[in-house]
Design a protein around this motif. Structure first.
Motif, short mmCIF file in Angstrom:
data_model
loop_
_atom_site.label_atom_id
_atom_site.label_comp_id
_atom_site.label_asym_id
_atom_site.label_seq_id
_atom_site.Cartn_x
_atom_site.Cartn_y
_atom_site.Cartn_z
N LEU A 1 1.02 -1.45 0.18
CA LEU A 1 0.02 -0.18 0.63
C LEU A 1 0.78 1.63 0.09
N ALA A 2 0.18 2.42 -0.73
CA ALA A 2 0.67 3.26 -0.82
C ALA A 2 0.15 4.74 -0.94
N MET A 3 -0.09 6.19 -0.82
CA MET A 3 0.14 7.52 -0.14
C MET A 3 -0.26 8.03 -2.56
N ALA A 4 -0.91 7.42 -3.18
CA ALA A 4 -0.68 8.17 -4.63
C ALA A 4 -0.79 9.03 -4.69
N VAL A 5 0.17 9.61 -5.16
CA VAL A 5 -0.33 11.40 -6.17
C VAL A 5 -0.02 11.51 -6.94
N LEU A 6 -1.85 11.50 -7.79
CA LEU A 6 -2.04 11.59 -9.15
C LEU A 6 -1.25 13.11 -9.99
N VAL A 7 -1.27 12.70 -10.92
CA VAL A 7 -0.58 14.04 -11.26
C VAL A 7 -0.71 13.96 -12.87
N GLN A 8 -0.89 15.16 -13.59
CA GLN A 8 -1.32 15.09 -15.15
C GLN A 8 -0.23 14.21 -15.95
N GLN A 9 1.05 14.72 -15.72
CA GLN A 9 1.68 14.11 -16.65
C GLN A 9 3.22 13.79 -15.59
N LYS A 10 4.06 13.25 -15.78
CA LYS A 10 5.18 12.46 -14.92
C LYS A 10 6.24 13.45 -15.52
N LYS A 11 7.24 13.84 -14.86
CA LYS A 11 8.61 14.79 -15.48
C LYS A 11 9.94 14.20 -14.10
N PRO A 12 10.71 14.49 -15.26
CA PRO A 12 12.13 13.91 -14.30
C PRO A 12 12.28 15.18 -13.53
N VAL A 13 12.99 14.29 -12.20
CA VAL A 13 12.94 15.64 -11.54
C VAL A 13 13.63 16.72 -11.74
N GLU A 14 14.77 16.95 -12.82
CA GLU A 14 15.46 18.09 -13.02
C GLU A 14 14.93 19.18 -13.26
N ALA A 15 13.16 18.96 -13.65
CA ALA A 15 12.07 19.65 -14.65
C ALA A 15 11.01 20.59 -13.59
N LEU A 16 11.42 20.18 -12.19
CA LEU A 16 10.48 20.31 -11.37
C LEU A 16 11.24 20.94 -10.02
N SER A 17 10.48 22.01 -9.77
CA SER A 17 10.81 23.21 -9.07
C SER A 17 11.11 22.19 -8.00
N ALA A 18 11.94 23.11 -6.59
CA ALA A 18 11.66 22.41 -4.68
C ALA A 18 10.09 21.99 -4.14
N GLU A 19 9.63 23.43 -4.81
CA GLU A 19 8.21 23.29 -4.06
C GLU A 19 6.94 22.40 -5.45
N ASP A 20 7.35 22.05 -6.08
CA ASP A 20 6.48 21.12 -6.61
C ASP A 20 7.09 19.32 -6.68
N LEU A 21 8.49 18.91 -6.31
CA LEU A 21 8.70 17.50 -5.70
C LEU A 21 7.74 16.71 -4.95
N VAL A 22 7.59 16.18 -5.58
CA VAL A 22 7.16 15.29 -4.42
C VAL A 22 7.28 14.03 -3.36
N PRO A 23 7.59 14.33 -1.81
CA PRO A 23 8.55 13.51 -0.92
C PRO A 23 8.03 12.64 -1.93
N PRO A 24 9.45 11.50 -1.44
CA PRO A 24 9.04 9.91 -1.21
C PRO A 24 8.11 9.05 -0.15
N ASP A 25 9.11 9.99 0.62
CA ASP A 25 7.21 9.30 1.69
C ASP A 25 7.21 10.95 2.34
N VAL A 26 5.22 10.44 3.32
CA VAL A 26 4.98 11.17 4.55
C VAL A 26 5.06 11.06 5.22
N ASN A 27 6.32 11.29 6.13
CA ASN A 27 6.13 10.57 7.60
C ASN A 27 6.26 9.34 7.65
N GLY A 28 6.92 8.45 6.77
CA GLY A 28 6.93 7.27 6.86
C GLY A 28 5.54 6.24 6.11
N ALA A 29 4.78 7.07 5.50
CA ALA A 29 4.20 6.76 4.17
C ALA A 29 4.31 6.48 3.29
N ARG A 30 4.96 5.15 2.18
CA ARG A 30 5.22 6.07 0.85
C ARG A 30 4.74 6.69 0.12
#
Length: 361
Positions: A44-73
């Motif tokens: 199980l995971a917390m799914a973060v739905l995006v319109q389009q996946k982008k490479p990390v380098e194309a995202l600002s720091a503010e828009d990056l999705v954390p790999p986990d949220v306080n232990g929840a992947r």
């Protein structure tokens, strides 16, 4: 299988989803089984739905999705642009089944979902979406409903089969970012009923993996300082409307290629479902995400946020809006389709629709 683990994910979603939805490109947050290299795992995971996946380098720091949220992947899932499904088909006489073209005289066309019954009067009514029968709040009670819809060459007065009876108002976030004034009682962004969600999840099975660090105390995702708080956004529960048939004897309770629904059932992760819609006809899919909070586009700069929704594999296109979602191996209704994209379809649990609209199937 740990119910506590699922409860923890629900709590993580409740605390984090507002901040996650503020990130660029994010259109929804839900809970489901994690995907790895296009394969569904049993974790199980917390799914973060995006319109389009982008490479990390194309995202600002503010828009990056954390790999986990306080232990929840977290699991970033590309779903495309989620749109309210409207588009244009045949004229049915003298018997009009469910699953066919219908619409307010000023829209294109959607799908007649089902014949339902008012809980107070017992009268039969037509169930579909607000944006199909009520022109996304723009209609007046008593307006003409056509079968087929206008884009399928339905015209007044020859094809008027019903009148708009009532609808649940859609609350939009307009293009400038302003929020509508909510009603006196505003449902929370994270809907009640967590126990029901946990109970239905328990039926999925006991093959779940553990999320590392899941016993940690949960807090919300830190919001970047650049993102200012602009007030709460109203969480819609349904996109639904009802029409009163001019002649109830014209309408059948049978759905084309499916049959007559004979009950309801809670959706479950992994459940196989089906629908009959005016555009794609009979299609099947599977439930992939639950308890989804999603932002759905109704126009270029007009969006509405929905809570407590269910997401499936892609099984619909424009014009299928309003179709009843039915369990594949039974005649149990599980939801009302209202939006989707090339990569996903979205429906509201049927129990929510029946409750909000005060109807029975």
């Amino acid at each position: 299988m740990s119910i506590d683990l699922f409860r923890q994910l629900l709590e993580a979603q409740r605390l984090a989803q507002s901040d996650l939805l503020d990130r660029g490109g994010v259109v929804g947050v839900a809970i489901g089984f994690r995907n790895y290299k296009e394969e569904t795992t049993d974790q199980l995971a917390m799914a973060v739905l995006v319109q389009q996946k982008k490479p990390v380098e194309a995202l600002s720091a503010e828009d990056l999705v954390p790999p986990d949220v306080n232990g929840a992947r977290t699991d970033v899932v590309e779903v495309g642009r989620l749109e309210a499904l409207v588009n244009p088909r045949d004229r049915f006489r003298p018997n009009i089944p469910a699953g066919v073209s219908i619409g307010h005289y000023k829209v294109t066309a959607g799908t007649l979902g089902a014949i339902v019954f008012d809980r107070n009067t017992g009268e039969p009514l037509i169930l579909s979406n607000n944006h199909v029968l009520a022109n996304s709040n723009e209609a007046q009670i008593g307006d003409a409903i056509l079968q087929p819809g206008p884009t399928d060459h339905g015209v007044k007065p020859d094809d008027v089969v019903a009148k708009l009876h009532r609808f649940e108002m859609l609350r939009f976030i307009n293009g400038s970012g302003a929020r509508p004034t909510p009603p006196a009682t505003t449902p929370p962004l994270f809907p009640p009923g967590g126990c029901d969600i946990v109970e239905l999840f328990a039926a999925v099975g006991n093959t779940l993996g553990k999320i590392s660090g899941s016993s940690k105390r949960l807090t919300s995702v830190p919001k970047p300082e650049a993102q200012a708080e602009s007030g709460p956004i109203y969480g819609n529960r349904v996109d639904a409307a009802l029409a009163r048939p001019l002649n109830p004897m014209l309408f059948q309770q049978t759905i084309v290629d499916i049959g007559r629904p004979n009950g309801t059932k809670l959706a479950q992760l992994g459940m196989d479902v089906r629908k009959q819609g005016r555009t794609t006809g009979y299609t099947e899919g599977a439930v992939t995400l639950m308890n989804a909070t999603v932002d759905v586009s109704y126009a270029e700069d007009l969006k509405a946020r929905f809570v407590g929704q269910v997401i499936t594999t892609p099984m619909s296109q424009g014009g299928d809006s309003g179709a009843l979602i039915v369990e594949r191996d039974s005649l149990n209704a599980v939801g009302l389709l209202f939006a989707g994209s090339r990569r996903a379809s979205i429906f509201t649990p049927i129990q929510t629709v029946l409750e909000v609209m005060d109807i029975d199937l």
